[in-house]
Enzyme design. Sequence first.
Site, mmCIF file in Angstrom:
data_model
loop_
_atom_site.group_PDB
_atom_site.id
_atom_site.type_symbol
_atom_site.label_atom_id
_atom_site.label_comp_id
_atom_site.label_asym_id
_atom_site.label_seq_id
_atom_site.Cartn_x
_atom_site.Cartn_y
_atom_site.Cartn_z
ATOM 1 N N ASP A 114 -5.501 -3.808 -2.303
ATOM 2 C CA ASP A 114 -4.558 -3.442 -1.241
ATOM 3 C C ASP A 114 -4.187 -4.635 -0.364
ATOM 4 O OD1 ASP A 114 -3.513 -2.317 1.276
ATOM 5 O OD2 ASP A 114 -4.217 -0.396 0.506
ATOM 6 N N SER A 119 0.825 -1.198 0.000
ATOM 7 C CA SER A 119 0.000 0.000 0.000
ATOM 8 C C SER A 119 0.871 1.266 0.000
ATOM 9 C CB SER A 119 -0.951 -0.038 1.192
ATOM 10 O OG SER A 119 -1.977 0.910 1.064
#
Length: 357
Positions: A192, A45
């Site tokens: 993510d 991320s």
Amino acid sequence: MSDTPTRHDLALALSGGNALGAYHGGVYEALHDRGLEPDRVAGASAGAIVGALICGNRRDERLAALRSFWRPASGPPLFTAAETLRRSAAAATAAAAGRPGLFTPRAMTMNMEPPSLYDTAPLARSLEQSIDLDRLNSGSPRFTATAVDLESGEDVMFDTAHDPLSIAHLRASCALPPAFPPQWIGGRLIADAGVSANLPLDAVLADSAKRPLLCIAIDLLPLHRPAPTTVTEAAERMQDLIFATQSRRAIAAWQAVFDERTRRGDAASVTLLHIAYTDQDEEVVGKAFDFSPESVRARWLSGQRDMQRALADLDAGRIAIGEPGLTVYAADPAASGPPFLRRVRYDLAPRPFRPAG
């Protein structure tokens, strides 16, 4: 220090945390100032974005690229009685109007990507201007971005040692649903890594190391914090623990794996420094959306300070490198002086309850 050959490799594992990722910038600045060059960077991320900015730029351009992306305020942070209000307002503004160069509310665009609250096309354009993909994919340092298959739930990683990465891979790694749009890559919908493994340790520790490895693992959500006293503090603490407990369990699992390898005579050696952003007294429940320059600057300085303290422990010989197996040191948030890092062991199984004190 940069001219002295090392007898171990250096890896960075950088977790996700959206706006909190500015802490990674300070961590890298402390390493950069000491001439410490990572052999490998793994990111999830926001950590993947920071890792790509490091690996996709020349060494003398990295700090400028990181500062340009995060835009910290100049000078030290100024904390006031209205700091909570300021930070909350900054987070609310970003949630309502987006962040220039990063994301825009979906209602303000005609982008028909997979459903999400925000469009990250601005992030793609920013990264295209900030990252040399040829350099990123050259493998020096080796870069890995982790993510998860949104349909199967399988953890995946994009590794320059195996395949070239594009901006789409970076967008996928930070596509936390439902806020940001997952990306179709190779016929799979990728999102993510934070929903599965926010600290990308697996990507680093799964490899067989030819030399002793020093892995610096940076968490943006703290495992240890004071007990909440308000509803908003309780909400913030819940947010921390959802991600921080992932890391604790992952480290415990790898300690068990390395214990078994050592019993079998495998001499692989990894020293793991587990450092978390714990100086969060001024943070608010919407901290992951607070991109204000003042907050970014405070996080950057905190990361720089914590990494400097860890390096002081290394310099003083308080960190063992080269021992067989996985040796873990965690930052002690209560430590006012050295050592900053203490040797720890995490448990996979829950411990029997014991009263405090």
